[in-house]
Enzyme design. Structure first.
Site, PDB file in Angstrom:
ATOM      1  N   HIS A 101      65.579 -25.648  74.772  1.00  0.00           N
ATOM      2  CA  HIS A 101      66.708 -25.533  73.854  1.00  0.00           C
ATOM      3  C   HIS A 101      66.268 -25.617  72.395  1.00  0.00           C
ATOM      4  O   HIS A 101      66.985 -25.146  71.515  1.00  0.00           O
ATOM      5  CB  HIS A 101      67.753 -26.596  74.174  1.00  0.00           C
ATOM      6  CG  HIS A 101      68.564 -26.267  75.384  1.00  0.00           C
ATOM      7  ND1 HIS A 101      69.908 -26.589  75.498  1.00  0.00           N
ATOM      8  CD2 HIS A 101      68.238 -25.636  76.537  1.00  0.00           C
ATOM      9  CE1 HIS A 101      70.355 -26.165  76.676  1.00  0.00           C
ATOM     10  NE2 HIS A 101      69.355 -25.590  77.315  1.00  0.00           N
ATOM     11  N   HIS A 264      64.801 -23.320  86.329  1.00  0.00           N
ATOM     12  CA  HIS A 264      65.721 -23.905  87.303  1.00  0.00           C
ATOM     13  C   HIS A 264      65.024 -24.329  88.590  1.00  0.00           C
ATOM     14  O   HIS A 264      65.675 -24.806  89.512  1.00  0.00           O
ATOM     15  CB  HIS A 264      66.865 -22.935  87.585  1.00  0.00           C
ATOM     16  CG  HIS A 264      67.782 -22.761  86.425  1.00  0.00           C
ATOM     17  ND1 HIS A 264      68.880 -21.912  86.435  1.00  0.00           N
ATOM     18  CD2 HIS A 264      67.778 -23.325  85.185  1.00  0.00           C
ATOM     19  CE1 HIS A 264      69.490 -21.968  85.270  1.00  0.00           C
ATOM     20  NE2 HIS A 264      68.841 -22.818  84.491  1.00  0.00           N
TER      21      HIS A 264
END
Length: 735
Positions: A101, A264
């Site tokens: 991020h 993920h």
């Protein structure tokens, strides 16, 4: 008497400054909301930086015990803290998300965002909904930052922690380059969107066409909405959003699949209960929270009771181990749509085997179902993504390599050329997205430089042509992601040689002359150096013709890139759609030309005085696009005078708008049209701040000051991408 004292204290008569944005005092912006914002040109003033002026981060980084730092980070991964316990006893997934991020705000449109300045510490990023609970990750890093201090920036530490997290869970990385320098307050130049509410999406028009230069789909998100477009759980529609968003980050389909699937593979999403239990974000939190936000009253407020995205569950049964279980789950089951305990759309596997259940985040003996987001299922139901995902599933080593390369690109894309990278783990390989440039193998003496300048000035090229070409080459530089600039001379190559703003026919003529000169020289000199040297020679001549015998500093050492080293699609985003320094604008935009000028100046790393002196100088040097007369307030084109400012401020003239959007400068007495101008020209007389600079340079006693300041600003732009000069200077100091 006590009441009177209390009343006086409440009035606080000695507090005369506006220190709170919600103050009821009226600011200039309230009175004049359309006022030109020049503050972005001075946002990283030295006054905000606590370091001594001589502090050099690259030199400090060289003193870092890099391997000891990595070992401390590795230990941190499994040292769970009671105040914010690690899921599965491992902080790795949290730090991967933090690093992702930090880097993931980057967009290729203007090069802004990204990890290179550590702005995740500040608003708005520290309080974006998509960054919920990353404040905890930064607090977990604080003891390490405290220990290593100035030798490692927050910006570098964020990314290195992500690398160590991947490695500590068995994942592959291909290296790390340090060199990210922290800023000390928010970057106000970045346009994140016009929305006034979190997760609003007013950035689309037509057939879901995303506003430029934005990449994220909603205000406060890094990428896309994991529940689907605008929260609608449609995997195929989500694929369209994913493709556009990742494209705007410079990623292709293969890199996109690798990043999503690889990211993920680790960790879980958090949506244990209703979002109504979650407190305000860090910037809105009470003072006693000490910068921590999203404090939850649900259950324990942490661990298995954590609420972050609202989606709940792990993707795989092995959330702290690199493997292909993400694809095993994605392709091994059918999925049914449901809502999480927090009310977010997510997908659950139909009749999962017990072996495919995930451990509870706190109790490994307890098994819980895995989940997929709508954006995960996009990798299965979009035909192109599915092909790549199935290939990765069947070829684990290829998947691991693709993820490692995409991760390196994600976390280093905004750092510019490889010469800026620091540390022992910098990959030897050159990547095309780094815009590689061959190293030069020559040096030039002062005598040789003077000889070449004479050849250029006697070549038949005009001052205007020499200045235009040098400016066109150098002014592609973006201080945001350190791309572009004169080094590499990519102005010779596609796509730059064909850009409208560069006047391709005239450019080809100038380049042909430079190539002839290059062939005639007794030693190999790059076209990149010749272009800049030609501009410098022209500026010197223009200054001499104005009566000032000055030298323009020139530093050889630029290389010439090849077409094979140039990603045409990647470089296309550097094409200027407006360049106020050349009085060029491709078409009419909703943003006024003067705002586009300030944006361009900010990307070039210029201050407001530097922007002012460059515009004034370039106008009289005849650097306008296609020799347009607008703003050329002089009868001595090609001579470096302050005529632009003198005539702009002369009250013998009045400024009259025309139907074409151009302004006429008319003699007040006769009505004769003396000159024409654009809004970019007039802003230097209209805006009170810019007018103060214009008045300064128009003064009779500042003509030489104008010339010297122009040269300083010119050299700054010409050398903006010469990170090798900084490196050489650093090496000479440390040798």
């Amino acid at each position: 008497m006590e009441n009177q004292n209390r009343q006086n204290a409440a009035q606080c008569p000695f507090h005369g400054s506006v220190t709170n944005q919600s103050s009821n005092r009226t600011t200039n912006k309230d009175w004049w909301p359309n006022q030109l914002n020049l503050s972005i040109l001075h946002q990283h003033d030295r006054k905000t930086n606590p370091h001594d002026e001589e502090f050099n981060y690259a030199e400090e980084f060289q003193k870092l015990d890099y391997w000891a730092l990595k070992e401390d980070l590795r230990k941190l991964m499994t040292e769970s803290q009671d105040w914010w316990p690690a899921d599965y006893g491992h902080y790795g997934p949290l730090f991967i998300r933090m690093a992702w991020h930090s880097a993931g705000t980057y967009r290729i449109g203007d090069g802004r965002g990204g990890a290179s300045t550590g702005t995740q510490r500040f608003a708005p990023l520290n309080s974006w909904p998509d960054n919920a609970n990353l404040d905890k990750a930064r607090r977990l890093l604080w003891p390490i930052k405290k220990k290593y201090g100035n030798k490692i920036s927050w910006a570098d530490l964020f990314i290195l922690a992500g690398n160590v997290a991947i490695e500590s869970m068995g994942g592959k990385t291909i290296g790390f380059g340090g060199g990210r320098v922290d800023v000390w307050h928010p970057e106000e130049d970045v346009y994140w969107g016009s929305e006034k509410e979190w997760l609003a999406s007013e950035r689309y028009s037509g057939d879901r066409e995303l506003e430029n230069p934005l990449a994220a789909v909603q205000m406060g998100l890094i990428y896309v909405n994991p529940e689907g477009p605008d929260g609608k759980p449609d995997p195929k529609a989500a694929a369209r959003d994913i493709r556009e968003t990742f494209r705007r980050m410079g990623m292709n389909d293969e890199e996109t699949v690798a990043l999503i699937a690889g990211g993920h593979t680790f960790g879980k999403a958090h949506g244990a209960g209703p979002a109504t239990h979650v407190g305000p974000e860090p910037e809105a939190a009470p003072i006693e929270a000490q910068g921590l936000g999203w404090i939850s009253s649900y259950g324990k407020g942490k661990g298995s009771d954590t609420i972050t995205s609202g989606i709940e569950g792990a993707w795989t049964p092995t959330p702290t181990q690199w493997d292909t279980s993400y694809f095993d789950m994605l392709f091994g089951y059918d999925w049914w749509l449901t809502k999480s305990p927090a009310g977010a759309w997510q997908w659950m596997a139909v009749d999962p085997d017990e072996k495919d259940l995930a451990p509870d985040a706190e109790d490994p003996s307890k098994k819980v179902p895995t989940m997929m987001m709508t954006t995960d299922l996009a990798l299965r139901f979009d035909p192109e993504y599915e092909k790549i995902a199935r290939r990765f599933h069947q070829n684990p080593e290829e998947f691991a390599e693709a993820f490692a390369r995409a991760w390196f690109k994600l976390t280093h894309r905004d750092m510019g050329p490889k010469t800026r990278y620091l540390g022992p783990e910098v990959p030897k390989e050159d990547f095309i997205w780094q815009d590689p440039i061959p190293e030069v193998d020559y040096e030039l003496t002062e005598a040789e430089i003077e000889e070449i300048k004479a050849k250029i000035l006697n070549s038949g090229l005009t001052v205007s042509e020499l200045v235009k070409t040098a400016w066109a080459s150098a002014s592609t530089f973006r201080n945001s992601d350190k791309r572009g600039g004169a080094n590499g001379a990519r102005i010779r190559l596609a796509p730059q040689k064909d850009w409208e703003v560069n006047e391709p026919e005239r450019l080809a003529k100038v380049l042909s002359v430079y190539e002839d000169i290059q062939r005639e020289l007794p030693k190999k000199v790059s076209i990149a150096d010749l272009i800049v040297l030609g501009g410098s020679a022209a500026v010197e001549k223009a200054a001499r013709d104005a009566g000032f015998d000055v030298k323009v500093p020139f530093f050889p050492g630029r290389g010439d890139a090849t077409q094979e080293q140039t990603d045409v699609e990647s470089f296309a985003v550097l094409e200027p759609f407006a360049d106020g320094f050349r009085n060029y604008q491709k078409q009419e935009y909703s943003v006024p030309p003067e705002e586009l000028l300030v944006d361009k100046a900010q990307l070039l790393g210029l201050t407001a005085p530097e922007m002012t002196v460059l515009v004034g100088g370039l106008r009289v040097l005849g650097a306008n696009y296609r020799d347009l007369p607008h703003g050329v307030f002089t009868d001595r084109i090609g001579v470096l005078t302050n005529d632009f400012f003198v005539n702009l401020l002369d009250m013998n003239y009045e400024w009259v708008p025309t139907d074409s959007g151009i302004y006429e400068i008319r003699d007040r007495k006769t009505g004769e049209v003396r000159w024409t101008a654009t809004r970019v020209d007039l802003i230097f007389g209209s805006n009170s701040i810019l007018r103060s600079y214009a008045e300064f340079y128009a003064q009779d006693d500042n003509q030489e000051k104008f010339v010297r300041d122009f040269i300083n600003a010119w050299v700054k732009v010409m050398n903006a991408d010469r990170f090798d000069l900084v490196k050489k200077a650093r090496e000479s100091v440390t040798a």
